[in-house]
Design an enzyme around this catalytic site. Structure first.
Site, PDB file in Angstrom:
ATOM      1  N   LYS A 181       0.830  -1.216   0.000  1.00 36.60           N
ATOM      2  CA  LYS A 181       0.000   0.000   0.000  1.00 36.60           C
ATOM      3  C   LYS A 181       0.861   1.262   0.000  1.00 36.60           C
ATOM      4  CE  LYS A 181      -3.523  -2.092   2.968  1.00 36.60           C
ATOM      5  NZ  LYS A 181      -4.074  -2.004   4.332  1.00 36.60           N
ATOM      6  N   ARG A 239      14.554  -8.521   5.856  1.00 37.05           N
ATOM      7  CA  ARG A 239      15.210  -8.706   4.546  1.00 37.05           C
ATOM      8  C   ARG A 239      14.520  -7.790   3.556  1.00 37.05           C
ATOM      9  NH1 ARG A 239      16.679 -14.271   1.618  1.00 37.05           N
ATOM     10  NH2 ARG A 239      18.332 -14.051   3.160  1.00 37.05           N
TER      11      ARG A 239
HETATM   12  C1  NCD Z   1      21.667 -16.179   0.356  1.00 36.79           C
HETATM   13  C2  NCD Z   1      21.023 -14.811   0.249  1.00 36.79           C
HETATM   14  O1  NCD Z   1      19.830 -14.664   0.437  1.00 36.79           O
HETATM   15  O2  NCD Z   1      21.781 -13.889  -0.028  1.00 36.79           O
HETATM   16  N1  NCD Z   1      20.806 -17.138   0.877  1.00 36.79           N
HETATM   17  C3  NCD Z   1      20.676 -17.263   2.232  1.00 36.79           C
HETATM   18  O3  NCD Z   1      20.354 -16.341   2.935  1.00 36.79           O
HETATM   19  N2  NCD Z   1      20.983 -18.444   2.756  1.00 36.79           N
HETATM   20  C4  NCD Z   1      22.316 -16.613  -0.889  1.00 36.79           C
HETATM   21  C5  NCD Z   1      21.504 -16.670  -2.141  1.00 36.79           C
HETATM   22  O4  NCD Z   1      20.316 -16.365  -2.164  1.00 36.79           O
HETATM   23  O5  NCD Z   1      22.102 -17.050  -3.145  1.00 36.79           O
END
Ligand code: NCD
Length: 306
Positions: A80, A101
């Site tokens: 949104k 993330r």
């Molecule tokens: C990694 C990432 O997200 O950067 N994965 C993870 O967190 N284990 C590596 C990847 O996505 O290639």
């Protein structure tokens, strides 16, 4: 209150203490089973993840706490148009700690500035991924018994791979660590890592294209996936994606005590026939990820277990 945006937010001594704590958690999980009773972690994932998100959630559940959150930007108010700063102000009313993330580099840092709970960067774009690095350090220390005097090969997408950027930044602080950077020309480590991290710390490194040339000298081989989602066009990705495939024949060039790590997910860069090699450590690495995230949560929440 502390956040973790980069592995450098903790000193080598603090990381050592955290790894020792992770070691104790591995040996005596029952001691920690109620350490976070009544506490909540929020996992705010604006980008896909299996291991990292579930590893944080498992870590908190193992500590007796509970979990709230979302697994994609579409299912949050980001769809949104809410800013991460507003989202974190809201989440601060619900949870005690949060792991975020985000596809944009720096988004977890912006969130941490508006937050009243500790924020963990669980991967920001092609930038940093400190908790994968803590996992990698604990795995290397557990397998090799040390973090100094090692020759570490990093192979694959060294340009966009945030796990590589964080791992190099963390490892240059240990004496006698050398790197062999194995990548196609187009996927070399960014210049800020070469200049501000490797050159600035006077770390020895070489850049090579052929994996076969590097293998015999390595103590650790860190394989990575070509980061499809960060390419500007599909054609370049297709050209790069199978540049390296580690298979049984190549493993014969490696030392008997060289371990293979990979942050996962794997696509084609490690053939499944390597999985049964005792030097393949990438699934063990996932388990270490839970112990170190438990240790990190305890550290950031300042929970002491006697
Ligand atoms: C990694 C990432 O997200 O950067 N994965 C993870 O967190 N284990 C590596 C990847 O996505 O290639």
């Amino acid at each position: 209150m502390r956040h973790i945006m980069s592995p450098l937010d903790f000193s080598v001594e603090e990381l050592d203490q955290m790894m020792n704590l992770a070691g104790d958690i591995e040996k005596h999980p029952e001691k920690y089973a109620h350490a976070c009773d009544g506490k909540k972690i929020a996992t705010l994932f604006y980008e896909p993840s299996t291991r990292t998100r579930l590893s944080f959630e498992t870590a908190m559940l193992n500590l007796g706490g509970s979990v709230i959150g979302f697994a994609s930007a579409d299912s949050s108010s980001a769809a949104k148009g809410e800013s991460v700063s507003d989202t974190i102000r809201v989440i601060s009313c619900f949870a005690d700690i949060c792991a975020m993330r985000h596809p944009k580099e720096g988004a977890p840092l912006v969130a941490s500035q508006a937050s009243s709970i500790p924020v963990i960067n669980a991967g920001d774009g092609g930038h940093q991924h400190p908790t994968q690095t803590l996992t990698d350090l604990l795995t290397i220390r557990s397998l090799k018994g040390r973090l100094d005097h090692l020759t570490i090969g990093l192979c694959g997408d060294l340009k966009f791979g945030r796990t590589v950027h964080s791992l190099i930044s963390a490892l240059v602080r240990y004496t006698g660590v050398k790197f062999v950077l194995i990548s196609p020309e187009e996927l070399r480590v960014p210049s800020y890592i070469r200049e501000d991290v490797l050159d600035a710390s006077h770390t020895e490194y070489e850049e090579v294209i052929r994996l076969e040339d590097a293998l015999p000298k390595l103590d650790i081989l860190y394989m990575t996936r070509v980061q499809k989602e960060r390419f500007f066009n599909e054609e370049d990705y297709v050209r790069m994606k199978d540049f390296y495939i580690l298979d049984k024949a190549k493993m014969e060039l490696a030392r008997p005590d060289m371990y293979v790590l990979h942050p996962l997910p794997r696509v084609n860069e490690i053939s499944v026939e390597v999985d049964s090699d005792p030097r393949a450590a990438y699934f063990k690495q996932v388990q270490y990820g839970v112990y170190i995230r438990m240790a990190l949560i305890l550290t950031l929440l300042e929970v002491k277990v006697c």
